[in-house]
Scaffold this active site. Sequence first.
Site, PDB file in Angstrom:
ATOM      1  N   ASP A   1       0.857  -1.277  -0.017  1.00 29.22           N
ATOM      2  CA  ASP A   1       0.019  -0.099  -0.027  1.00 29.22           C
ATOM      3  C   ASP A   1       0.923   1.276  -0.027  1.00 29.22           C
ATOM      4  OD1 ASP A   1      -3.248   0.117   1.042  1.00 29.22           O
ATOM      5  OD2 ASP A   1      -2.024   2.015   0.850  1.00 29.22           O
TER       6      ASP A   1
ATOM      7  N   THR B   1     -17.248  -3.248  -9.133  1.00 26.63           N
ATOM      8  CA  THR B   1     -18.312  -2.864  -8.305  1.00 26.63           C
ATOM      9  C   THR B   1     -19.826  -3.094  -8.941  1.00 26.63           C
ATOM     10  OG1 THR B   1     -19.455  -0.879  -7.658  1.00 26.63           O
ATOM     11  CG2 THR B   1     -17.799  -0.536  -9.314  1.00 26.63           C
TER      12      THR B   1
ATOM     13  N   SER C   1     -20.596   7.357 -11.626  1.00 30.72           N
ATOM     14  CA  SER C   1     -19.652   8.258 -11.417  1.00 30.72           C
ATOM     15  C   SER C   1     -18.271   8.013 -12.060  1.00 30.72           C
ATOM     16  CB  SER C   1     -19.204   8.215  -9.607  1.00 30.72           C
ATOM     17  OG  SER C   1     -18.539   6.898  -9.495  1.00 30.72           O
TER      18      SER C   1
ATOM     19  N   TYR D   1     -15.399   7.442 -10.604  1.00 28.72           N
ATOM     20  CA  TYR D   1     -14.752   6.129  -9.962  1.00 28.72           C
ATOM     21  C   TYR D   1     -15.497   4.573 -10.509  1.00 28.72           C
ATOM     22  CZ  TYR D   1     -15.527   2.279  -6.567  1.00 28.72           C
ATOM     23  OH  TYR D   1     -15.326   1.110  -5.968  1.00 28.72           O
ATOM     24  N   HIS D   2     -16.630   4.783 -10.466  1.00 28.49           N
ATOM     25  CA  HIS D   2     -17.558   3.475 -10.779  1.00 28.49           C
ATOM     26  C   HIS D   2     -17.013   3.150 -12.386  1.00 28.49           C
ATOM     27  CE1 HIS D   2     -20.172   4.070  -7.579  1.00 28.49           C
ATOM     28  NE2 HIS D   2     -20.052   2.953  -7.176  1.00 28.49           N
TER      29      HIS D   2
ATOM     30  N   LYS E   1     -13.777   1.328 -12.885  1.00 31.29           N
ATOM     31  CA  LYS E   1     -14.075  -0.145 -12.665  1.00 31.29           C
ATOM     32  C   LYS E   1     -14.501  -0.845 -13.967  1.00 31.29           C
ATOM     33  CE  LYS E   1     -13.203  -0.225  -8.170  1.00 31.29           C
ATOM     34  NZ  LYS E   1     -12.807  -1.308  -7.131  1.00 31.29           N
TER      35      LYS E   1
ATOM     36  N   VAL F   1     -20.387  -1.971   1.490  1.00 31.90           N
ATOM     37  CA  VAL F   1     -20.084  -3.042   2.227  1.00 31.90           C
ATOM     38  C   VAL F   1     -20.403  -2.145   3.710  1.00 31.90           C
ATOM     39  CG1 VAL F   1     -18.179  -4.285   3.504  1.00 31.90           C
ATOM     40  CG2 VAL F   1     -18.303  -4.113   0.913  1.00 31.90           C
TER      41      VAL F   1
ATOM     42  N   ASN G   1     -22.639   2.502   7.047  1.00 33.52           N
ATOM     43  CA  ASN G   1     -21.842   3.072   8.087  1.00 33.52           C
ATOM     44  C   ASN G   1     -22.257   4.454   8.466  1.00 33.52           C
ATOM     45  OD1 ASN G   1     -20.850   0.526   8.009  1.00 33.52           O
ATOM     46  ND2 ASN G   1     -18.858   1.215   7.010  1.00 33.52           N
ATOM     47  N   ARG G   2     -22.431   5.293   7.325  1.00 37.24           N
ATOM     48  CA  ARG G   2     -23.093   6.575   7.722  1.00 37.24           C
ATOM     49  C   ARG G   2     -23.902   6.601   8.661  1.00 37.24           C
ATOM     50  NH1 ARG G   2     -21.595  11.090   5.338  1.00 37.24           N
ATOM     51  NH2 ARG G   2     -23.464  11.668   4.153  1.00 37.24           N
TER      52      ARG G   2
ATOM     53  N   ARG H   1     -25.885  13.767  -5.961  1.00 42.99           N
ATOM     54  CA  ARG H   1     -25.397  12.831  -7.136  1.00 42.99           C
ATOM     55  C   ARG H   1     -26.653  12.867  -8.127  1.00 42.99           C
ATOM     56  NH1 ARG H   1     -23.113   7.377  -4.136  1.00 42.99           N
ATOM     57  NH2 ARG H   1     -22.127   8.514  -2.377  1.00 42.99           N
TER      58      ARG H   1
ATOM     59  N   GLU I   1     -28.172  10.262 -10.180  1.00 40.76           N
ATOM     60  CA  GLU I   1     -28.738   8.928 -10.121  1.00 40.76           C
ATOM     61  C   GLU I   1     -30.302   8.747 -10.092  1.00 40.76           C
ATOM     62  OE1 GLU I   1     -27.076   7.283  -6.435  1.00 40.76           O
ATOM     63  OE2 GLU I   1     -28.507   8.736  -5.101  1.00 40.76           O
TER      64      GLU I   1
HETATM   65  N1  USQ Z   1     -26.709   7.830   0.112  1.00 37.88           N
HETATM   66  C1  USQ Z   1     -27.588   8.482   0.694  1.00 37.88           C
HETATM   67  N2  USQ Z   1     -27.420   8.925   1.790  1.00 37.88           N
HETATM   68  C2  USQ Z   1     -25.971   9.153   2.087  1.00 37.88           C
HETATM   69  C3  USQ Z   1     -25.074   8.312   1.471  1.00 37.88           C
HETATM   70  C4  USQ Z   1     -25.380   7.793   0.272  1.00 37.88           C
HETATM   71  O1  USQ Z   1     -28.585   8.632   0.396  1.00 37.88           O
HETATM   72  O2  USQ Z   1     -25.575   9.651   3.215  1.00 37.88           O
HETATM   73  C5  USQ Z   1     -27.115   7.062  -1.171  1.00 37.88           C
HETATM   74  C6  USQ Z   1     -26.395   7.044  -2.434  1.00 37.88           C
HETATM   75  O3  USQ Z   1     -26.996   8.215  -3.237  1.00 37.88           O
HETATM   76  C7  USQ Z   1     -26.312   5.856  -3.290  1.00 37.88           C
HETATM   77  C8  USQ Z   1     -26.488   4.771  -2.024  1.00 37.88           C
HETATM   78  O4  USQ Z   1     -26.874   5.521  -1.051  1.00 37.88           O
HETATM   79  O5  USQ Z   1     -27.523   5.854  -3.924  1.00 37.88           O
HETATM   80  C9  USQ Z   1     -25.478   4.079  -2.008  1.00 37.88           C
HETATM   81  O6  USQ Z   1     -24.303   5.062  -1.675  1.00 37.88           O
HETATM   82  P1  USQ Z   1     -22.626   4.748  -1.029  1.00 37.88           P
HETATM   83  O7  USQ Z   1     -22.009   5.977  -0.763  1.00 37.88           O
HETATM   84  O8  USQ Z   1     -22.795   3.699  -0.109  1.00 37.88           O
HETATM   85  O9  USQ Z   1     -22.013   3.824  -2.173  1.00 37.88           O
HETATM   86  P2  USQ Z   1     -21.126   4.458  -3.476  1.00 37.88           P
HETATM   87  O10 USQ Z   1     -21.024   5.880  -3.438  1.00 37.88           O
HETATM   88  O11 USQ Z   1     -22.058   4.021  -4.788  1.00 37.88           O
HETATM   89  O12 USQ Z   1     -20.122   3.397  -3.320  1.00 37.88           O
HETATM   90  C10 USQ Z   1     -19.814   2.478  -2.587  1.00 37.88           C
HETATM   91  C11 USQ Z   1     -18.411   2.066  -2.335  1.00 37.88           C
HETATM   92  C12 USQ Z   1     -17.804   1.730  -3.636  1.00 37.88           C
HETATM   93  C13 USQ Z   1     -18.410   0.592  -4.202  1.00 37.88           C
HETATM   94  C14 USQ Z   1     -19.907   0.771  -4.320  1.00 37.88           C
HETATM   95  C15 USQ Z   1     -21.033  -0.318  -4.562  1.00 37.88           C
HETATM   96  O13 USQ Z   1     -17.457   3.317  -1.629  1.00 37.88           O
HETATM   97  O14 USQ Z   1     -16.168   1.391  -3.459  1.00 37.88           O
HETATM   98  O15 USQ Z   1     -18.078   0.144  -5.601  1.00 37.88           O
HETATM   99  O16 USQ Z   1     -20.310   1.224  -2.992  1.00 37.88           O
HETATM  100  S1  USQ Z   1     -22.320   0.187  -5.546  1.00 37.88           S
HETATM  101  O17 USQ Z   1     -23.024   1.166  -4.763  1.00 37.88           O
HETATM  102  O18 USQ Z   1     -23.169  -1.029  -5.791  1.00 37.88           O
HETATM  103  O19 USQ Z   1     -21.796   0.594  -6.783  1.00 37.88           O
END
Ligand code: USQ
Length: 383
Positions: free
Chosen positions: A31, A144, A179, A181-182, A185, A211, A240-241, A326, A328
């Site tokens: 790392d 992802t 995004s 980031y996505h 991937k 996760v 987690n948030r 965002r 979305e």
């Molecule tokens: N969201 C809320 N409120 C918040 C935070 C997030 O409503 O306070 C919503 C977002 O708008 C989104 C969903 O919750 O619709 C998931 O957001 P997230 O921040 O948990 O996840 P994301 O940014 O998509 O990314 C996380 C990881 C990333 C992984 C991805 C899987 O940080 O590394 O690749 O989850 S996935 O979401 O299936 O693409």
Amino acid sequence: MRIMILGGDGYLGWPTAMHFARRGHDVAVIDNYLRRRIARETDSQALIEANDLPQRCSVFYQLTGREITHIEGDLNDPSVLYEAVRAHQPESIIHYAEQPSAPYSMRGFDEARLTLNNNLNVTFNVIWAVKDLVPDCHIIKLGTMGEYGTPNIDIEEGWLEVEHKGRRDTFLYPRQAGSLYHTTKILDTDLLWFYVRTYGLRVTDLMQGPVYGLSTEESEMDERLLPNFHYDDIFGTVVNRFLVQAVAGIPLTIYGKGGQTRGYLNLRDTLQCVDLAARSPVERGDLRILNQLTETFTVKELADQVARVGNRLGLEVEVQTIPNPRQEAEEHYYNPKYSGLLDLGLQPHYLTDAVVEDMLTRILRYRACIDTNRIMPRVKWSG
Ligand code: USQ
């Protein structure tokens, strides 16, 4: 098995290293502490900031007698990776070494460029180091679920059979991320698929959902082995948030309508999935794509569950809807297939009320460390 874990300092990387080392495998982690640096730069430090790798490896050794080799190095530099691969001769490489935050990748030009360059360069270097030095090595790459986006049809496990004008063929499932980031991937998957076809590499690409969780079997041994745990708007994932917000007395931040559905999994299940993938390597010339999630929820369902359990604990949790930073879909069809890992033997840990209660209770110990300036979204997709 000789295993190298790229991004071994991370939320997933360190627990994965302990998991394999404890089971007798020969583990090396690499790392460059990029996430820690950008977390400091964006004032997004973790709630539980883990010690650096030499310290954690030493604690782990004292407790288990198992050594984890740690290397500090930037995998953007091919010579760092080539040297490590030459020395360790891995049979599996678990590749987590990417800038992992969607909001960070959308923050501005510099952050977008760093994400694009870092993520693609590291994947490219991994491919070449494996091809040149250890062509039989199984690359396990963390992708992802966000690669697929939220299409209005069922999400298959990596591939889609298409019939067109009376003929049939199978292609990578169409991908449309939300995004940069996505999107990196998606580009990783394309690179891997190209080199699998061309050089006969062995690759498993894990499409993981968000996760959650603070602990794993190994971190239960000693608090100093806990993974870093983020709750900020940049690195914190939504469950987690919400847990930290509930503990801090801040109304849970649903972005927009809250109908966004994702496929979630417990940190403990990430370890199981990676373990199952490593123990069932694919043949040379195969790209296996597995959807890595155990259940799906809308954001609103998650908020309601955390509020319900938090209130039972006497936390007085409120839920709020705030403008979505965002771009979305906030209400959409979502039906991903995820039988591949279950077929390999995954035993899911579901997000029950008891699991939420346990996580809230653990976070309560750190309540005084929560910085409420890190809760509201500071990055908007629209700039
Ligand atoms: N969201 C809320 N409120 C918040 C935070 C997030 O409503 O306070 C919503 C977002 O708008 C989104 C969903 O919750 O619709 C998931 O957001 P997230 O921040 O948990 O996840 P994301 O940014 O998509 O990314 C996380 C990881 C990333 C992984 C991805 C899987 O940080 O590394 O690749 O989850 S996935 O979401 O299936 O693409």
